[in-house]
Design a protein around this motif. Sequence first.
Motif, PDB file in Angstrom:
ATOM      1  N   ALA A  57       7.263 -34.590 -20.570  1.00 47.37           N
ATOM      2  CA  ALA A  57       7.908 -34.444 -19.255  1.00 47.37           C
ATOM      3  C   ALA A  57       8.099 -35.806 -18.595  1.00 47.37           C
ATOM      4  CB  ALA A  57       7.070 -33.533 -18.361  1.00 47.37           C
ATOM      5  N   ARG A  58       7.062 -36.635 -18.700  1.00 44.45           N
ATOM      6  CA  ARG A  58       7.106 -37.950 -18.085  1.00 44.45           C
ATOM      7  C   ARG A  58       8.231 -38.779 -18.689  1.00 44.45           C
ATOM      8  NH1 ARG A  58       3.019 -41.326 -20.330  1.00 44.45           N
ATOM      9  NH2 ARG A  58       1.702 -39.501 -20.296  1.00 44.45           N
ATOM     10  N   GLY A  61      11.852 -35.748 -19.121  1.00 42.30           N
ATOM     11  CA  GLY A  61      12.280 -34.766 -18.140  1.00 42.30           C
ATOM     12  C   GLY A  61      12.218 -33.343 -18.676  1.00 42.30           C
ATOM     13  N   VAL A  62      12.025 -33.181 -19.990  1.00 42.82           N
ATOM     14  CA  VAL A  62      11.915 -31.832 -20.552  1.00 42.82           C
ATOM     15  C   VAL A  62      10.506 -31.304 -20.297  1.00 42.82           C
ATOM     16  CG1 VAL A  62      11.930 -30.471 -22.672  1.00 42.82           C
ATOM     17  CG2 VAL A  62      13.659 -32.249 -22.299  1.00 42.82           C
ATOM     18  N   MET A  63      10.430 -30.114 -19.718  1.00 44.71           N
ATOM     19  CA  MET A  63       9.121 -29.603 -19.318  1.00 44.71           C
ATOM     20  C   MET A  63       8.708 -28.434 -20.197  1.00 44.71           C
ATOM     21  SD  MET A  63       9.780 -29.979 -15.243  1.00 44.71           S
ATOM     22  CE  MET A  63      11.455 -29.418 -15.426  1.00 44.71           C
ATOM     23  N   LEU A  64       7.916 -28.721 -21.215  1.00 45.50           N
ATOM     24  CA  LEU A  64       7.436 -27.685 -22.123  1.00 45.50           C
ATOM     25  C   LEU A  64       6.351 -26.859 -21.424  1.00 45.50           C
ATOM     26  CD1 LEU A  64       7.178 -29.686 -25.464  1.00 45.50           C
ATOM     27  CD2 LEU A  64       9.052 -28.284 -24.613  1.00 45.50           C
TER      28      LEU A  64
ATOM     29  N   CYS B 431      14.926 -25.217 -13.702  1.00 50.44           N
ATOM     30  CA  CYS B 431      15.520 -26.535 -13.960  1.00 50.44           C
ATOM     31  C   CYS B 431      14.719 -27.638 -13.270  1.00 50.44           C
ATOM     32  CB  CYS B 431      16.962 -26.587 -13.467  1.00 50.44           C
ATOM     33  SG  CYS B 431      18.056 -25.510 -14.399  1.00 50.44           S
ATOM     34  N   ALA B 432      14.203 -27.333 -12.072  1.00 51.07           N
ATOM     35  CA  ALA B 432      13.541 -28.368 -11.282  1.00 51.07           C
ATOM     36  C   ALA B 432      12.111 -28.613 -11.753  1.00 51.07           C
ATOM     37  CB  ALA B 432      13.554 -27.972  -9.810  1.00 51.07           C
ATOM     38  N   THR B 433      11.346 -27.539 -11.954  1.00 59.99           N
ATOM     39  CA  THR B 433       9.904 -27.695 -12.179  1.00 59.99           C
ATOM     40  C   THR B 433       9.424 -27.135 -13.505  1.00 59.99           C
ATOM     41  OG1 THR B 433       9.250 -25.531 -11.312  1.00 59.99           O
ATOM     42  CG2 THR B 433       9.606 -27.292  -9.690  1.00 59.99           C
ATOM     43  N   GLY B 434      10.308 -26.469 -14.254  1.00 57.46           N
ATOM     44  CA  GLY B 434       9.870 -25.779 -15.464  1.00 57.46           C
ATOM     45  C   GLY B 434       9.585 -24.317 -15.179  1.00 57.46           C
ATOM     46  N   TYR B 441       3.840 -29.747 -13.245  1.00 58.31           N
ATOM     47  CA  TYR B 441       4.734 -30.905 -13.349  1.00 58.31           C
ATOM     48  C   TYR B 441       5.143 -31.471 -11.993  1.00 58.31           C
ATOM     49  CZ  TYR B 441       5.084 -29.790 -18.297  1.00 58.31           C
ATOM     50  OH  TYR B 441       4.809 -29.558 -19.617  1.00 58.31           O
ATOM     51  N   TRP B 444       6.323 -34.882 -12.411  1.00 60.17           N
ATOM     52  CA  TRP B 444       7.415 -35.172 -13.347  1.00 60.17           C
ATOM     53  C   TRP B 444       8.540 -34.154 -13.266  1.00 60.17           C
ATOM     54  CZ3 TRP B 444       6.189 -39.797 -14.076  1.00 60.17           C
ATOM     55  CH2 TRP B 444       4.868 -40.184 -14.331  1.00 60.17           C
ATOM     56  N   LYS B 445       8.823 -33.639 -12.093  1.00 63.88           N
ATOM     57  CA  LYS B 445       9.917 -32.675 -11.935  1.00 63.88           C
ATOM     58  C   LYS B 445      11.225 -33.238 -12.487  1.00 63.88           C
ATOM     59  CE  LYS B 445       8.229 -30.351  -7.829  1.00 63.88           C
ATOM     60  NZ  LYS B 445       8.248 -30.374  -6.372  1.00 63.88           N
ATOM     61  N   ARG B 446      12.045 -32.343 -13.038  1.00 63.48           N
ATOM     62  CA  ARG B 446      13.341 -32.800 -13.534  1.00 63.48           C
ATOM     63  C   ARG B 446      14.322 -32.980 -12.368  1.00 63.48           C
ATOM     64  NH1 ARG B 446      15.928 -31.611 -19.306  1.00 63.48           N
ATOM     65  NH2 ARG B 446      15.519 -29.412 -19.002  1.00 63.48           N
ATOM     66  N   ARG B 458      15.471 -36.423 -10.939  1.00 63.20           N
ATOM     67  CA  ARG B 458      14.403 -37.378 -10.620  1.00 63.20           C
ATOM     68  C   ARG B 458      14.708 -38.718 -11.285  1.00 63.20           C
ATOM     69  NH1 ARG B 458      10.240 -38.914 -13.947  1.00 63.20           N
ATOM     70  NH2 ARG B 458      10.353 -37.051 -15.222  1.00 63.20           N
TER      71      ARG B 458
END
Lengths: 228, 801
Positions: A57-58, A61-64, B431-434, B441, B444-446, B458
């Motif tokens: 994610a860091r 930007g992809v949040m698994l 999309c923003a936070t997962g 996150y 590290w939010k998108r 971000r």
Amino acid sequence: MSLDLPYGLPQEQSMNAYSFLFCQTRCTALPSGALHLPDHDVLCVSDLHLGKSERIARRSGVMLPPYEVVETLQKLETDIAATNPDHIICLGDSFDDLDAAISLNEDMRLWLARLQAGKTWVWIEGNHDPGPVDMGGTHKADITVGTLTFRHIATNATAEVSGHYHPKHRVTGRSRPAFLCDTQRLIMPAYGAYTGGLASHAPELRKLFNGRIMAILTGHKAIPVPIT
Amino acid sequence: MTTLPPKFETWFATRGWAIHPHQQAMLNQADAPALMLIAPTGGGKTLAGFLPSLLELSDGQHDGLHTLYVSPLKALAADIKRNLRTPVAEMDLPIRIEDRTGDTSYTQKRRQRADPPHILLTTPESLALLTSYEDAPHIFKGLQRIIVDEIHALAESKRGDQLMLALSRLQTLAPNLRRVGLSATVEDPDAIAAELACHPDPCAIINADPGPDPDISMLITQEKPPWTGGGAKYAIPAVLEQVKNHKTTLIFHNTRAQAEIFFHNLWLANIDDLPIGIHHGSLAREQRERVEAAMVAGELRAIVCTGSLDLGIDWGDVDLVVQVGAPKNVKRLVQRIGRANHRYNAPSKALLVPANRFEVVECVAALEAVKEHDLDGDRKGPGPRDVLCQHILITACAGPFDADQLYQEIKTVGAYRTLSRAAFDDCLDFCATGGYALRAYDKWKRLLQTADGLWQLRDPRAAQRIRMNIGTIQDTDTLKVRMKGNFKALGEVEEAFAATLTPGDTFLIGGQVVRYENLKEMTVEVSRRGDKTPKIATFMGTKFANSTQLSQRILRMFEQPNWPELPAHTAEWLGLQRRVSKLPEADRILVENFPHEGRHHICVYGFAGRNAMQTLGMLVTQRMEELNLHPLGFVATDYATLIWGLDPIDDPAPLFKPDNIRADFETWLSGNAVMKKTFRGAATIAGLIERNLPQARKSGRQATFSSDILYDTLAKYDPDHLMMRITREEAMRGLVDFGRIEEMLSRTAGRIDHIALDRVTPLSLPMFLEQGRIAVAGAGQDRILEEEAARLMHEAGVGSL
């Protein structure tokens, strides 16, 4: 009988684990991918890659799904409860990077501390986590237990246990994470939840072994199978 | 009535053409905000679409982009460019026409953004990418018209949903935008028209003269079709004879593998050396282009092809279409037939070639449906949310956005008109936070919300990754194939197929037999080999499920006392089945069980289509697993599922009881390969899993592995996550198709006939050579795996331990 493969110890096979003699040391491969040394009260796990989803994610930007730490620690807790070892060796790449170790949330830190209570805990350094981490336990490049040396990446040394490659082996069309070993080298499968794998026939893996190789498949049951 | 300017009149006249009524109608209604034309292939459909643009642009006053043309195929865009430039050049119109697809060069694309042409020809994916750029308002500011070609094909898939979302964006950037759809004959034009229009605008529909009915029949051969298989090798001499008797023949196949095999066999029999080519989606681009060019130049007598030739590219004088294998879907068959006789008002000529005995029945049913103009189609559900997630990310790439405005914009898309604000906010949160229950996150939010309430990325560098993952096409992981020591690719095979190859194995690609040498840097290296019978390249192609309507027709045929419309061999086969067992009935489920080659078999006839029958196989084997019946595997076709295992099942009927199947479905959803595949598709589209990394391409195997694990993890820790909800919804349609199992269960209402036999039945026979057997990963497999491991240990001299 003369054998050039580490062979099973039939009197000690528990339901699903597989016990064998490797360089005169009794070893038990657990179906989870952990290695138990009953004579030394040691439990060894390799390549936990804790914090992998956070690192991804860091960086991208992809949040698994952020559940791989829970999943991996749950598995470790079960293995510790089953084998009750005095010593635990994490064989490198325990954290996906050093920042991931720092960012581990409080619940997970406390859980790890609970697991460490009353045990000697050794963090072997890996390529992903080369420095010491701010957590209980000792940080080392390698460690010797009885006849065996434990380090993250295989060298030319004899009687060596290592990780790093995430080996997998395929039998009857199914590929599963597997231990690979010959008479002098044992390479452990990755223990962490979000870890890919390298097929056992990959040249990078093959060149580490001399002579015949045995794979011990993980899964519901640790199943030994010679690699032809 | 809009009359043609003299320049256009003259041009039509010099060609000896008169304007078609539907072309005139398109001109008359050129100002409509949305307009759809339904016309058969060859009816001057494309010109009808472009004529208003050419007229509006002919005075040279328009600056910048005027008309956007979107087609599902890159090749179609290139083809249209060629065809459109002819009248423009001949009439000396001041119009610049360019195409923009994945094949367009980087510099050309840069230039198009700075200085757009009057008419831009593109694909839904390239268009979505264009809307993701910060300069999108500049590119689209003067846009007047958008022409969506082959809209019937796009409307069936998520590509259509993505396109319509992009249109909503364009409508905001260019409020005067008028929408035009061009469609082949479809069963429900109003539904497609409603998707095209900016909701709630109406959409006028213009119907062109559909032309005469096609001349279509089943190819009767001396040799009987075999019991099983899809190759139709038996029909090669007869097909070759037809090729000789016609100018140009298109030979359609349902899968790429079948096309390859047929092509290979056709050449072995082609003693006259007729020029015959092959065209399908797994072939290298250069190879496809060579065949396309030869076809346009009239150098080929036949092309063996798949769905990659389904859409309206103009191939010149095709006077015969041959469909090998049952068409599975009447609408697609009619559209394929339309490829023959590309001249208006001449009947198309087509031949159906059943590949096996059962397909004879299917082909006859399809012929009757064509005769009765009974087109089939399944109703689409509301707009898919994975596509919506991607759209939100694409919007964020173009710059900060206001959530309220975006929501209103999305509601103008027909498929999303019923989208609730809560559902939209779910997607935005994903999309923003997962969107996880564990809010992990925060750092590290998108997407972040700025002080003025707008949403933005971000890390702006993330835009590049999002752009690389634009699109909704589900590509299986494929590896390039090339000759050893040669850089030119021959084509692609699926990674799963490549994994089964050992050096020395041979397979077919691009019509030639090659020998597998090794795998080098994710490329399959092969050498030329002419002598051996090949192992088959199991490209997935697309295995279409038989439509509900076609299945029902077949069941109605089974009710007849005899079948004068069927060839004798097939009628006898059905008669034999009726004597030794029984024929399946529409309102009952037939279950047969019998031993075969040391395994116990159950064959269940449900006629719910391939995907649903496959799901049924998974559900039933799961229950068998729980009952310790050691199932080993199953195979599904459109009409039946055949299951085999280690233990006999004396009373299989309870396995198929509706309540059991429904209950099993719920538990089954949590962990099976098809669900994981569905999840993987949705998660890739929604941006959870990346398709293309900016660096080296991630190996497909690792991607498969990790997405399965992600699915397992979510199922365990976050079962109500948006991606899981989307996966469950899609499971009702698509690959899992539980909707059709429900249809089967309500149609048969628990009426199950069980017949125990001592041998294979006539109707189940074709199942035994069916491709795509699925192994059950359970205790039975563990038993065999352990036996195999023990055998290997024994061979290694350690068996006694």
